[in-house]
Design an enzyme around this catalytic site. Structure first.
Site, mmCIF file in Angstrom:
data_model
loop_
_atom_site.group_PDB
_atom_site.id
_atom_site.type_symbol
_atom_site.label_atom_id
_atom_site.label_comp_id
_atom_site.label_asym_id
_atom_site.label_seq_id
_atom_site.Cartn_x
_atom_site.Cartn_y
_atom_site.Cartn_z
ATOM 1 C CG HIS A 31 45.367 21.360 28.496
ATOM 2 N ND1 HIS A 31 45.743 21.828 29.735
ATOM 3 C CD2 HIS A 31 44.107 20.865 28.640
ATOM 4 C CE1 HIS A 31 44.743 21.637 30.590
ATOM 5 N NE2 HIS A 31 43.753 21.052 29.958
ATOM 6 C CB CYS A 32 50.995 19.827 29.868
ATOM 7 S SG CYS A 32 52.034 20.964 28.912
ATOM 8 C CB ALA A 33 51.222 23.114 33.591
ATOM 9 N NE ARG B 18 54.999 22.361 27.375
ATOM 10 C CZ ARG B 18 55.631 21.225 27.608
ATOM 11 N NH1 ARG B 18 56.166 20.563 26.613
ATOM 12 N NH2 ARG B 18 55.731 20.742 28.820
#
Length: 466
Positions: A25-27, A29
């Site tokens: 995951h990113c910030a 998504r």
């Protein structure tokens, strides 16, 4: 719907556990790599409560959840998949599909390394902004004080908050690189700390002429790598791979002693005498080139980046900017990309608000209104992928709005004290004499995108065509 239930539904709708190769995951998504993308039920995923949209990029199925929520859903998914959330990203690609071309995979690699250290750099940028605000004569004057009245101990305390992350940046980069490439993170930390050892002349002192670099073998100049990114990244990649290679060949009985010792020796030799001198030069050339583009006369650089920089996110290569922004801040304490990039984000908010107002569909309004607020807070994925890009023209109008704001930001010479936050939260990076101008360029970007979208970029019939 709880985070646990949402994770269960996502796993089921992407084809079940057996179809999932990896989850990250990113910030904002959840990023899933699957074995067979045809098994993903995209429509049902996007209809799930709390899901703001989804898309395929660089071989990943990315589900937009938003900040905070994505972390909790990720943890639940990892628990249900019986995977360790903190385990290194596997290097063995024979057990999972490899999606995207080499360039896309390289950008994803940059993303995986730099995303984990961004929160610390965001906090540091906010500290810088607050210190700038509290040390201004105008602010101190309200309390009947001057800069001379600030205790030295307080200034020292603020320096600890603002300087530490960038002074030890190579340690953060090496740690994250080792973690992502299957090495031992603790070795990465130590290797990164060696690059900024007190035994080496500081890069800042050498740059200012206050110290001379050490000279090895009569021609190799060596100094610390405070604030450098690329040398630490390349050293981390090669040394982590070397450590994995070494562990397969060193007998278990002596692995604890031999592997860390040899890995650190090889790593520091590579860093100080081979990779460091070469890549530090490359890093400086890249920075000068980007700064040169942004400072082109008549605001041309801001116009170009403000307009077309928004395309980077669509193609999944926007994370390359993390490297540039971090390097800029480490180099001279200023981020020249942020004030122009934030205009692009705010322009997306203006465009999506115009769509929300003119749309007839309740579903479009339901997505568009919250997406406007999200974009104003610096998170543009819901606006871009959920609305503007879906109708195409609003996205183009947002590009024009971002270009106008970027053009003005470039003419005004705006620069930020930190990275990774834009829009309303980004105000904290301009708590100095730049604040009125920061507000102005964002208002211009928002207004241009809103007006163009409202009158030329969207009509209700487009909802039936999308």
């Amino acid at each position: 719907m709880s985070e646990k239930e949402l994770a269960q539904h996502i796993i089921r709708l992407v084809g079940g556990k057996e179809n999932i190769a990896s989850v990250q995951h990113c910030a904002t998504r959840l990023r899933i790599v699957v074995h067979d993308k045809d098994k993903i039920n995209v429509k049902e995923v996007e209809n799930l409560d709390k899901v703001k949209g989804s898309f395929f990029n660089a071989g990943q199925y990315q589900i937009i959840l938003g900040t905070g929520l994505v972390n909790r859903v990720y943890d639940e998914a990892m628990t249900q998949l019986n995977l360790a959330a903190e385990s290194p990203v596997p290097e063995d690609t024979t057990s999972k599909p490899v999606y995207g071309n080499k360039f896309q995979r390289a950008i994803r690699m940059f993303s995986d390394v730099f995303v984990p250290i961004i929160p610390v750099l965001v906090a540091t940028g906010l500290f810088m902004g607050l210190r700038g605000l509290l040390t201004q004569e105008a602010v101190l004057g309200v309390f009947g004080m001057t800069p001379d009245d600030i205790p030295n101990q307080l200034l020292l305390f603020t320096q600890i908050l603002t300087d530490t992350a960038f002074a030890f940046l190579p340690a953060l980069v090496c740690w994250s690189t080792f973690k992502n490439f299957g090495g031992s993170p603790v070795i990465g930390i130590v290797l990164g700390l060696m690059l900024v050892s007190n035994s080496l002349p500081s890069a800042y002192d050498v740059g200012s002429g206050a110290a001379e670099p050490l000279v090895f073998f009569g021609f190799i100049k060596v100094a610390g790598y405070q604030g450098s990114v690329l040398p630490a990244f390349a050293t981390g990649v090669l040394t982590a791979k070397f450590e994995k290679w070494l562990r397969k060949r060193v007998p278990d009985a002596i692995d604890l002693i031999v592997t860390p010792f040899v890995t650190l020796v090889v790593g520091i030799v590579l860093a100080l005498f081979v990779l460091g001198p070469i890549l530090h030069t490359v890093e400086n050339v890249v920075l000068y080139a980007v700064e040169g583009l942004l400072t082109l006369p008549f605001g041309i650089g801001g116009l170009l980046y403000g307009s077309f920089g928004q395309l980077l996110g669509i193609f999944g290569i926007h994370h390359i900017l993390n490297f540039l922004e971090i390097s800029m801040l480490a180099n001279d304490g200023w981020n020249y990309l942020n004030p122009i990039g934030t205009c692009g984000n705010v322009a997306q908010a203006g465009a999506v608000l115009a769509v929300a107002i003119k749309a007839l569909s309740a579903k479009t309004k339901q997505v568009a209104y919250p997406s406007c607020l999200s974009a104003l807070l610096g998170i543009t994925e819901p606006a871009v992928f959920g609305v503007n890009l879906r109708f195409v023209k609003p996205f183009i109008m947002a590009m024009i709005g971002g270009g106008c704001g970027g053009f003005l930001a470039s003419l005004l010479g705006l620069r930020a004290t930190g990275t990774s936050i834009t829009g309303i939260p980004g105000t904290l990076l301009y708590l100095n004499e730049q604040l009125p101008f920061y507000i102005l360029v964002n208002v211009v970007a928002f207004a241009v995108a809103f007006v163009l979208t409202y009158f030329f970029g969207f009509h209700s019939k487009m909802e039936n065509q999308a």
